[in-house]
Design a protein around this motif. Structure first.
Motif, PDB file in Angstrom:
ATOM      1  N   PHE A 338       0.482  30.560  33.389  1.00  0.00           N
ATOM      2  CA  PHE A 338       1.346  29.467  32.800  1.00  0.00           C
ATOM      3  C   PHE A 338       0.113  30.425  31.482  1.00  0.00           C
ATOM      4  CE2 PHE A 338       2.786  26.851  35.687  1.00  0.00           C
ATOM      5  CZ  PHE A 338       3.701  26.387  34.592  1.00  0.00           C
ATOM      6  N   ASP A 339       0.919  30.670  30.466  1.00  0.00           N
ATOM      7  CA  ASP A 339       0.485  31.014  28.951  1.00  0.00           C
ATOM      8  C   ASP A 339      -0.768  29.481  28.526  1.00  0.00           C
ATOM      9  OD1 ASP A 339       1.395  29.126  27.132  1.00  0.00           O
ATOM     10  OD2 ASP A 339       2.914  29.862  26.632  1.00  0.00           O
ATOM     11  N   THR A 381      16.018  31.437  31.438  1.00  0.00           N
ATOM     12  CA  THR A 381      14.835  31.046  31.099  1.00  0.00           C
ATOM     13  C   THR A 381      14.370  29.518  30.698  1.00  0.00           C
ATOM     14  OG1 THR A 381      15.447  30.351  29.099  1.00  0.00           O
ATOM     15  CG2 THR A 381      15.214  33.120  29.293  1.00  0.00           C
ATOM     16  N   LYS A 382      15.398  28.311  31.160  1.00  0.00           N
ATOM     17  CA  LYS A 382      14.446  27.328  30.849  1.00  0.00           C
ATOM     18  C   LYS A 382      15.042  26.385  32.287  1.00  0.00           C
ATOM     19  CE  LYS A 382      14.575  25.292  26.688  1.00  0.00           C
ATOM     20  NZ  LYS A 382      15.756  24.619  25.917  1.00  0.00           N
ATOM     21  N   ASP A 390       8.991  20.782  32.789  1.00  0.00           N
ATOM     22  CA  ASP A 390      10.016  21.488  32.719  1.00  0.00           C
ATOM     23  C   ASP A 390       9.436  23.072  31.589  1.00  0.00           C
ATOM     24  OD1 ASP A 390      12.121  19.565  33.144  1.00  0.00           O
ATOM     25  OD2 ASP A 390      12.779  19.871  31.591  1.00  0.00           O
ATOM     26  N   ILE A 391       9.624  23.680  32.290  1.00  0.00           N
ATOM     27  CA  ILE A 391       9.039  25.350  31.783  1.00  0.00           C
ATOM     28  C   ILE A 391      10.161  26.080  31.192  1.00  0.00           C
ATOM     29  CG2 ILE A 391       7.282  25.288  33.668  1.00  0.00           C
ATOM     30  CD1 ILE A 391       8.976  27.885  34.812  1.00  0.00           C
ATOM     31  N   ARG A 392       9.758  26.993  30.444  1.00  0.00           N
ATOM     32  CA  ARG A 392      10.123  28.374  29.394  1.00  0.00           C
ATOM     33  C   ARG A 392       9.525  29.529  30.051  1.00  0.00           C
ATOM     34  NH1 ARG A 392      12.258  28.533  23.956  1.00  0.00           N
ATOM     35  NH2 ARG A 392      10.770  27.124  23.472  1.00  0.00           N
ATOM     36  N   GLN A 399       5.533  28.919  30.051  1.00  0.00           N
ATOM     37  CA  GLN A 399       5.439  27.534  28.937  1.00  0.00           C
ATOM     38  C   GLN A 399       5.786  26.662  29.670  1.00  0.00           C
ATOM     39  OE1 GLN A 399       6.710  28.844  25.125  1.00  0.00           O
ATOM     40  NE2 GLN A 399       4.968  28.483  24.775  1.00  0.00           N
ATOM     41  N   LEU A 400       4.609  25.457  29.691  1.00  0.00           N
ATOM     42  CA  LEU A 400       5.007  24.181  29.484  1.00  0.00           C
ATOM     43  C   LEU A 400       5.949  23.504  28.957  1.00  0.00           C
ATOM     44  CD1 LEU A 400       4.361  21.430  31.595  1.00  0.00           C
ATOM     45  CD2 LEU A 400       2.705  21.340  30.010  1.00  0.00           C
TER      46      LEU A 400
END
Length: 477
Positions: A338-339, A381-382, A390-392, A399-400
């Motif tokens: 996660f970023d 990607t999603k 949900d993330i990207r 990314q959350l």
RNA sequence: GCUCGUGUAGUGUAGUGGUCCAUCAUGAAGCCCUCUCGAGGCUUCGACCCGGGUUCAAAUCCCGGCACGAGCACCA
């Protein structure tokens, strides 16, 4: 649906039997006989005789350990022990006595023709010269058979039926032959051994069997034995038949064939997950009730059938699902992080079973922000991490986006590094074994438990509780 | 060759003269629900081997084919 009524069956008086050759453990093919007989016995409050037909130590030699294997396979499948257990090899004196009576009665004779010669005579409906011998003469030859004077193949005892019978199989059929090979249970005590048709007929009478349920390949056996019963003045049991069964994925079930392949190291043992033995199926996590339901559903018909393993699996899923906890299993894991912009909660609790059939929750520690995802799932990607967010996906970072479900994006299973443990999933596929590596959710992994790997399928845990690598064995999807 | 048995949807099975434009399960397709490709719910697909006969009426009875399988082992 269930089973049809048994003809002439009186509650409390039905005696059935299941008679395997102890030359290996029970297979899926035997399961039909075990199930049908035990179910009928339950239905009519009767008894089942488990009889070991071990009268051949040459062509299909018995395995000493197989007697025990079969008893335990039987018990596993039916949930109870057979009511009576007999071994043909320990009942030899009875068979030999009846054989002698047969000769005394002039209803049998010692035939010294070769198999080929007799076959020719029989095909032409001609009597062989041995047929006209007096009982006295036969009795003296009988003695020579039993004391070892006659060698293997020198003589057989035949039941005197008639050479004019339309069905060639019934003409003076062979009842006993000489075998000098050592028997695993009784050694070299006997030189003359009964063939199935004779042994089985006598033993069914001795045990008071009322109903015989057997494969239809044994229809001529019934006819041969009926002739013998008529001579002795006995009533032949009611007889029902089932047709031949094939399971797509396994083909036919040859115990001798499997035995050879195990000896040649093609398979690791009788419980090799590729094999259609009951012990292999049990090891993989098949449920005995499901197995029984399956055979009862097929019923008792004389049709030759070929069914798919999928059908058995469907029965199995419906039995086991409610007691299987869910676990994540990430195949071909890719590590992503996660970023910094993603603020995560520190722990997550997920149901052990989605419908709540099993109480309680699985707790996941999320302090480490790295997670595993399946390679296949990150093509998009999603995505949504199941039961979480949900993330990207941005290269190797994630990314959350939202904890709440915000759209219809694909839901995938995943695993935080802190909960991931190396694992190997063994998948039997035909004659092959496929090894699928992955990360298993490290939460209460108990040896022998069957879990549903979310989005993958059912598997059984085979390694000890604290192993560093968890071994899983595939059950089905 | 002789003898025996079996033929209902892709796979199994129910049905023994009308209530069958044929049951149920499994499978496939689709939808709903569910934070699983699991479970549940719903919809759809799909069959009486062929030809005669008997009958007012046949998947069901009869005859004849055809197909498949089994037995004819000194295996079980």
């Amino acid at each position: 649906m269930g089973l049809k009524e048994l003809p002439n069956a009186e509650k409390g008086k039905v005696v059935l039997r299941f008679a395997p050759n102890p030359n290996g453990p029970l297979t899926l093919g035997h399961a039909r006989g075990v199930t049908i007989n035990s179910e009928y016995s339950k239905l009519y409050e009767g008894k089942v005789v488990l009889r070991f037909d071990d009268t051949d130590s040459k062509v299909k030699p018995p395995i000493k350990e197989a007697y025990g294997w079969i008893e335990s396979d039987y018990e596993w499948l039916t949930g109870k022990k057979p009511d009576i257990i007999v071994k043909a090899s320990e009942r030899m004196d009875i068979y030999l006595e009846y054989a002698e009576k047969l000769l005394r009665d002039d209803f049998g004779y010692v035939c010294k023709c070769s198999a080929e010669k007799f076959k020719k005579l029989r095909d032409d409906s001609k009597e062989c010269p041995c047929r006209s011998k007096s009982p006295l003469e036969n009795l003296s030859h009988w003695k020579l058979m039993n004391d070892g004077t006659f060698d293997e193949g020198d003589a057989v005892v035949r039941v005197k039926t008639s050479m004019d019978l339309p069905n060639p199989a019934l003409r003076d059929w062979p009842a006993l032959r000489i075998q000098h090979s050592e028997h695993p249970m009784v050694g070299n005590k006997y030189k003359v051994w009964p063939l199935l048709d004779f042994q089985s007929a006598i033993e069914d009478y001795e045990q008071g069997v009322t109903h015989i349920i057997r494969g239809k390949d044994l229809m001529d056996s019934t006819r041969k034995q009926t002739l013998l019963y008529a001579h002795f003045g006995w009533d032949y049991p009611e007889t029902l038949y089932w047709g031949r069964v094939k399971i797509h994925e396994f083909g036919s079930f040859s115990t001798s064939g499997m035995r050879k392949d195990i000896e040649n190291k093609k398979f690791t043992g009788w419980d090799d997950p590729r094999l259609p033995t009951l012990r292999a199926l049990r090891r993989r996590g098949f449920d005995s009730d499901a197995m029984r339901d399956f055979w009862i559903d097929l019923g008792l018909t004389q049709k030759d059938i070929s069914v798919s393993l999928q059908t058995i699996e469907a029965f199995n899923s419906s039995k086991i699902d409610e007691r299987c906890e869910r676990r994540a299993f990430v195949r071909n894991p890719e590590l992503l992080k996660f970023d910094n912009s993603s603020e995560l909660i520190t722990s997550l609790s997920i149901k052990r079973h989605p419908m709540g059939q099993i109480e309680g929750e699985r707790i996941w520690d999320l302090n480490d922000k790295r997670i595993y995802l399946e390679k296949n799932d990150i093509k998009e990607t999603k995505i949504r991490l199941k039961d979480f967010a949900d993330i990207r996906i941005l290269d190797d970072m994630v990314q959350l986006e939202s904890y709440e479900r915000s759209d219809k994006r694909k839901i995938v299973h995943w695993l935080p590094v802190s909960m991931a443990k190396n694992s190997i999933l063994t998948i039997p596929k035909g004659d092959e074994i496929i090894i699928q590596k992955g990360m298993i959710e490290d939460f209460e992994l108990k040896k022998g438990d069957i879990v549903q790997l979310e989005r993958v399928g059912y598997a059984i845990i085979e390694s000890e509780n604290n192993s560093s690598i968890i071994k899983l064995l595939w059950l089905h999807g």
